[in-house]
Design a protein around this motif. Sequence first.
Motif, short mmCIF file in Angstrom:
data_model
loop_
_atom_site.label_atom_id
_atom_site.label_comp_id
_atom_site.label_asym_id
_atom_site.label_seq_id
_atom_site.Cartn_x
_atom_site.Cartn_y
_atom_site.Cartn_z
N TYR A 7 4.28 -1.57 -57.48
CA TYR A 7 3.15 -1.21 -56.63
C TYR A 7 2.65 -2.42 -55.84
CZ TYR A 7 2.99 2.62 -60.02
OH TYR A 7 3.32 3.68 -60.84
N ILE A 8 2.30 -2.18 -54.59
CA ILE A 8 1.50 -3.15 -53.83
C ILE A 8 0.05 -2.84 -54.18
CG2 ILE A 8 0.78 -3.96 -51.56
CD1 ILE A 8 3.55 -3.09 -50.52
N THR A 9 -0.61 -3.75 -54.86
CA THR A 9 -1.96 -3.48 -55.36
C THR A 9 -3.05 -4.11 -54.50
OG1 THR A 9 -1.81 -5.39 -56.85
CG2 THR A 9 -1.16 -3.22 -57.73
N THR A 11 -3.59 -6.53 -50.59
CA THR A 11 -3.05 -7.19 -49.41
C THR A 11 -4.11 -8.13 -48.84
OG1 THR A 11 -3.82 -5.58 -47.76
CG2 THR A 11 -1.72 -5.10 -48.87
N MET A 135 9.72 -9.39 -49.60
CA MET A 135 9.14 -8.29 -50.36
C MET A 135 10.17 -7.64 -51.27
SD MET A 135 7.34 -4.74 -49.10
CE MET A 135 8.89 -3.82 -49.07
N SER A 152 4.47 -11.65 -52.18
CA SER A 152 5.41 -11.83 -51.07
C SER A 152 4.63 -12.04 -49.79
CB SER A 152 6.35 -10.63 -50.94
OG SER A 152 5.67 -9.49 -50.45
N PHE A 201 1.30 -9.69 -49.77
CA PHE A 201 1.17 -8.55 -50.67
C PHE A 201 1.15 -9.05 -52.10
CE2 PHE A 201 4.00 -5.81 -47.64
CZ PHE A 201 2.94 -5.71 -46.73
N LEU A 203 2.32 -7.68 -55.62
CA LEU A 203 3.16 -6.65 -56.22
C LEU A 203 3.04 -6.73 -57.73
CD1 LEU A 203 4.49 -7.27 -53.33
CD2 LEU A 203 6.57 -6.33 -54.30
N SER A 213 -3.22 2.03 -54.56
CA SER A 213 -2.04 1.17 -54.58
C SER A 213 -0.96 1.85 -53.76
CB SER A 213 -1.54 0.96 -56.02
OG SER A 213 -2.49 0.28 -56.80
N TYR A 344 3.52 -7.01 -42.36
CA TYR A 344 2.49 -7.30 -43.37
C TYR A 344 1.09 -7.08 -42.79
CZ TYR A 344 5.71 -9.50 -46.73
OH TYR A 344 6.69 -9.74 -47.66
N ASP A 348 -1.57 -4.42 -44.09
CA ASP A 348 -2.88 -4.93 -44.53
C ASP A 348 -4.01 -4.19 -43.83
OD1 ASP A 348 -4.75 -6.98 -45.72
OD2 ASP A 348 -5.02 -7.43 -43.58
#
Length: 382
Positions: A7-9, A11, A135, A152, A201, A203, A213, A344, A348
């Motif tokens: 998961y990208i939690t 940014t 990423m 990342s 990010f 992760l 997320s 990114y 974001d």
Amino acid sequence: MSLKEVYITRTAAFLPNNPVSNDEMEGYLGLINDRASKSRRIVLRNNGIKNRYYAIQKDGTATHTNAEMVSLAIRKLFEKNPTELKSVDLISCGTSSPDQMMPSHGVMVHGWLPESGNIEVVSPSGVCCSGMHAMKYAFMSIKSGMSTKAISSGSERLSRVLSADKFELEIQKLNELEENPYLSFDKDFLRWMLSDGAAVFMLEDKKSTDGPSLRIDWVEGISFANEIESCMYMAAEKMSDGTLKSYMDYEPQEMIEKSILSIKQDVKLLDEHIVKLGFNKLKTKFEENNLTNNDVTWFLPHMSSYFFEDKIYAQLADNGMEIPKDRWFSNLATHGNVGAGSIYLMVDELFNSGKLKVGDTILLAVPESSRFSYVFAYLTVC
């Protein structure tokens, strides 16, 4: 070994100094041969960019390094709890404009974070796709269980190499630019498009407890370098047979006379291949995953110019994957082309916009013209 969800939690982004408008650009980049650019107005009309950011002052003095900008974006991830930085076990940094050839970009970012631990750091090279490669490395590390918390990044600092003293006198005729917009995609075109900045990010293998997320469902990269010669290049010169001659094979005076360190682009190759190749591959990927255009809530295409917007739309439609424009999201007009950092910065802004709902899906598309590479990713809001 069971694979974990990733998961990208969080940014975050860092954009240096104040936004620079179209009318202010030459005040920062300078005049070539003490004359205002004739192509600037035409190029800006085609690319649709209104503002960009430069990590320099008007006299050319640098205000930030590339690595420093990434570190400042990383610190924003931990504004609520700065000590949490110590729990990160991987930093993966992509850029096409590292501050130096050695040491690597990633370790220079790590050097700006002395309170972090002794951790793994990687630096995928490349151009616009390098941020996505960064990423994907972090994604694979967490998915395999080798990391639990990774950062990342994608970033650029190209303003100094766009300054007037780095470019030859413009030789394109104004009427040529009017007749064929692709002729503006050369060295001068890049001056009015590229921007500085960084975004990152976080992760993790667990969803955030503080908000939404983005689950990374898949990431797909592909290169066509085995089929097509270089299109965009720097620190080299393109030979008549399509090969590149390295800056290392030129005498110092030749490097100046031929502006070897300038960014150049083969506009004919760009016209022929940049949209078609990658989006044909995307069609195949969607078929493999039983996806259709109706499975995309938000489409985030990295574009160097809005000149390509309708071309991408038409290619998707031709492939039976038409995505209505009201599902597209881009901040190119306000941020400029930040290369590896652009995707990114888009994620974001969308992530923090309040527009996302649980169950929404996001398709990321990043083309790279250097030798025609592409990376796509599919995310789900949860």
